[in-house]
Structures are given as C-alpha cells and as structure tokens.
Design a protein around this motif. Structure first.
Motif, PDB file in Angstrom:
ATOM      1  N   ILE A 125       0.835  -1.079  -0.056  1.00  0.00           N
ATOM      2  CA  ILE A 125      -0.046  -0.023  -0.088  1.00  0.00           C
ATOM      3  C   ILE A 125       0.930   1.124  -0.039  1.00  0.00           C
ATOM      4  CG2 ILE A 125      -1.683   1.228   1.316  1.00  0.00           C
ATOM      5  CD1 ILE A 125      -2.770  -1.604   2.397  1.00  0.00           C
ATOM      6  N   PRO A 126       0.571   2.077  -0.854  1.00  0.00           N
ATOM      7  CA  PRO A 126       1.697   3.270  -0.975  1.00  0.00           C
ATOM      8  C   PRO A 126       1.760   4.124   0.171  1.00  0.00           C
ATOM      9  CG  PRO A 126       0.066   3.059  -3.000  1.00  0.00           C
ATOM     10  CD  PRO A 126      -0.398   2.155  -2.109  1.00  0.00           C
ATOM     11  N   ILE A 127       2.886   4.587   0.589  1.00  0.00           N
ATOM     12  CA  ILE A 127       3.213   5.373   1.921  1.00  0.00           C
ATOM     13  C   ILE A 127       2.300   6.658   1.950  1.00  0.00           C
ATOM     14  CG2 ILE A 127       4.994   7.029   2.857  1.00  0.00           C
ATOM     15  CD1 ILE A 127       6.013   4.097   3.279  1.00  0.00           C
ATOM     16  N   THR A 128       2.158   7.075   0.817  1.00  0.00           N
ATOM     17  CA  THR A 128       1.142   8.456   0.943  1.00  0.00           C
ATOM     18  C   THR A 128      -0.200   8.130   1.226  1.00  0.00           C
ATOM     19  OG1 THR A 128       1.153   8.627  -1.498  1.00  0.00           O
ATOM     20  CG2 THR A 128       3.130   9.823  -0.422  1.00  0.00           C
ATOM     21  N   THR A 129      -0.648   6.890   1.023  1.00  0.00           N
ATOM     22  CA  THR A 129      -1.954   6.764   1.125  1.00  0.00           C
ATOM     23  C   THR A 129      -2.575   6.272   2.469  1.00  0.00           C
ATOM     24  OG1 THR A 129      -2.188   4.538   0.303  1.00  0.00           O
ATOM     25  CG2 THR A 129      -2.426   6.072  -1.290  1.00  0.00           C
TER      26      THR A 129
END
Length: 172
Positions: A125-129
C-alpha cells in the motif's frame, strides 16, 4: 590503512521529485544506522567534482540492499528505471544483492519487472495513502531490518564494525 565498512550498504534509488519521501526514509532508517546494521547511500551524497554516473554505478554495484522508491516519477525516469533498476534487478536475480521495492506513491507497477518481488510497506500500500504515515514507514523499516538480518545470517558475517555502545544484531 584500510577503513572498515559500517554495516550493510544500502543504495536508495528514487526520483528527485520524491526527495522529500527519500528524506523521510532516511529519518526512519536512522535507528538501523545507529545500530551499525546499515549504512545508507543515495545520490545526494555525491561530492562536488565527482562523476555522478561513476559514483552511482559504483554504489549500485557494491550495495548489499537496493531500495527502489517506486512512484509514477520513478517509473517515468529513464535513469531510475532504465539504468539503476535494471542493474538492481540483475544483481537481485544473481543473488549478489537484495532488491526491496518500496511503493511510496500510487502507480501501476504490477506489470513491471519488480512485480514479482515482495514490496514494502505491508500489502504494498503506497506510503502516501496511509492514514498514519509513520506506521507505513515503520512497516518499511521492519521489512528492511528483516532483510538485513537475513543477509547477515546468509553470509555468516555481522557488520564489520559497530559504533561505540551499539549492540550487534543477532538473527532471529
């Protein structure tokens, strides 16, 4: 007089458009650096007057762990994707080093050559999300620690020197 290497060498490949996220990674990896488990290298450590292509090539070829900060800008970069990542993939497949993709921003990376390599953070899961970005980075740090301990166990050698007061990391 030869200098001793401190910890496993980590090369961080990233797009300069993601420099703030690369800096966050540095911050979160600081405990592993302080323990003497890792030493971190990225292109911002190139000295003025040094050939940046040679410095990067040497670092990619000598790293124990190759971290790719995966984002749309990383995938779009001819240098990150076409040069650094291709070398990292080759070294990963020959077991000379371990490639660790870290998905930092949403991007379609599942049809790239790294799609078959376990990515971080948890569930890729992308860090920024993440609602709590520190939790995302903690997942990354735990994964990189696990990779480093596995490499140390595989090669049977701890990092060659530790800072004073550091406790050597033992494989689990």
């Amino acid at each position: 007089m030869a200098t001793q290497r401190l910890g496993l060498k980590v090369f961080v490949s990233y797009s300069h458009k993601d420099e703030n996220l690369r800096a966050e990674l540095d911050t979160h990896l600081a405990p592993l650096v302080r323990e003497g488990l890792l030493s971190i290298w990225h292109d911002r450590k190139i000295c003025p007057g040094e050939s940046w292509e040679e410095a990067i090539s040497e670092s990619v070829e000598s790293a124990d762990i190759l971290v790719a900060l995966v984002s749309p800008d990383f995938i779009a970069s001819d240098y990150c994707y076409g040069v650094e990542l291709q070398t990292a993939i080759r070294r990963h497949h020959t077991r000379e080093a371990m490639l660790v993709p870290v998905v930092i921003r949403p991007v379609d990376w599942t049809h790239t050559p790294i799609s078959g390599i376990q990515a971080l953070p948890k569930n890729a899961i992308p860090i920024t999300t993440w609602d709590n970005r520190d939790e995302a980075w903690l997942s990354v740090v735990e994964g990189i620690r696990s990779t480093a301990i596995e490499l140390v166990a595989r090669h049977g050698e701890p990092p060659s020197s530790l800072p004073s007061g550091a406790i050597p990391i033992q494989p689990l």
